[in-house]
Design a protein around this motif. Structure first.
Motif, PDB file in Angstrom:
ATOM      1  N   ALA A   1       2.412  30.890 -84.223  1.00 20.19           N
ATOM      2  CA  ALA A   1       2.495  32.290 -83.905  1.00 20.19           C
ATOM      3  C   ALA A   1       1.461  32.969 -83.351  1.00 20.19           C
ATOM      4  N   GLY A   2       0.227  32.876 -83.572  1.00 21.34           N
ATOM      5  CA  GLY A   2      -0.748  33.331 -83.349  1.00 21.34           C
ATOM      6  C   GLY A   2      -1.155  33.171 -81.778  1.00 21.34           C
ATOM      7  N   PHE A   3      -0.514  32.058 -81.342  1.00 22.21           N
ATOM      8  CA  PHE A   3      -0.694  31.826 -79.820  1.00 22.21           C
ATOM      9  C   PHE A   3       0.332  32.778 -78.921  1.00 22.21           C
ATOM     10  N   TYR A   4       1.469  33.203 -79.781  1.00 25.37           N
ATOM     11  CA  TYR A   4       2.398  34.069 -79.125  1.00 25.37           C
ATOM     12  C   TYR A   4       1.857  35.324 -79.044  1.00 25.37           C
ATOM     13  N   LEU A   5       1.328  35.923 -80.359  1.00 27.40           N
ATOM     14  CA  LEU A   5       0.916  36.982 -80.578  1.00 27.40           C
ATOM     15  C   LEU A   5      -0.322  37.492 -79.963  1.00 27.40           C
ATOM     16  N   LEU A   6      -1.026  36.510 -79.505  1.00 28.48           N
ATOM     17  CA  LEU A   6      -2.222  36.792 -78.670  1.00 28.48           C
ATOM     18  C   LEU A   6      -2.003  36.669 -77.205  1.00 28.48           C
ATOM     19  N   SER A   7      -0.847  36.941 -76.670  1.00 22.92           N
ATOM     20  CA  SER A   7      -0.305  36.607 -75.546  1.00 22.92           C
ATOM     21  C   SER A   7      -1.511  37.234 -74.288  1.00 22.92           C
ATOM     22  N   GLU A   8      -1.867  38.212 -74.862  1.00 30.39           N
ATOM     23  CA  GLU A   8      -2.795  38.971 -73.744  1.00 30.39           C
ATOM     24  C   GLU A   8      -4.180  38.415 -73.729  1.00 30.39           C
ATOM     25  N   GLN A   9      -4.483  37.661 -74.552  1.00 32.17           N
ATOM     26  CA  GLN A   9      -5.686  37.251 -74.437  1.00 32.17           C
ATOM     27  C   GLN A   9      -5.796  36.096 -73.804  1.00 32.17           C
ATOM     28  N   VAL A  10      -7.473  35.509 -73.614  1.00 30.28           N
ATOM     29  CA  VAL A  10      -7.539  34.487 -72.723  1.00 30.28           C
ATOM     30  C   VAL A  10      -6.936  33.067 -73.320  1.00 30.28           C
ATOM     31  N   LEU A  11      -6.391  32.092 -72.329  1.00 28.28           N
ATOM     32  CA  LEU A  11      -5.764  30.864 -72.690  1.00 28.28           C
ATOM     33  C   LEU A  11      -6.498  30.161 -73.658  1.00 28.28           C
TER      34      LEU A  11
END
Length: 115
Positions: free
Chosen positions: A19-29
């Motif tokens: 879920a954190g992967f998708y919630l941090l969608s605007e962050q660096v990969l």
């Protein structure tokens, strides 16, 4: 009961990482991938201390022992067997092509009279 709670917590941690992967969608990969890895590592480390986790660890050790018992083929044997498989595949392809064209000729040219 404690094992079930630990296992549920492990699943929640893994889900939180995803879920954190998708919630941090605007962050660096890289940060997003690290969040997923942290969730998986945290979940796996908690699951490791459950009874199924211990059985899995024993299974992994036994797997390594059995893998060491395998007599692996030499490079020459591997190349020979690969060549045999390749030759068989080519022979089957030719056989199926000839069969297909023969049936096509019989059905369309002889039986139906389409030329």
């Amino acid at each position: 009961m404690a094992d079930k709670l630990k296992f549920a917590l492990a699943l929640i941690l893994i889900a939180a990482g995803v879920a954190g992967f998708y919630l941090l969608s605007e962050q660096v990969l890289v940060l997003r991938v690290l969040v997923v890895l942290a969730g998986v590592i945290a979940g796996a480390s908690i699951a490791w201390f459950t009874e199924p986790g211990r059985r899995f660890a024993v299974f992994l050790r036994e797997t390594v022992v059995e893998t060491k018992k395998v007599v692996w083929p030499t490079r020459k044997e591997t190349v020979q067997m690969t060549g045999i498989v390749f030759a068989f595949v080519v022979a089957m392809a030719v056989f199926l092509w000839v069969t297909d064209k023969s049936l096509e000729w019989v059905l369309y040219d002889i039986v139906l009279g389409w030329k």
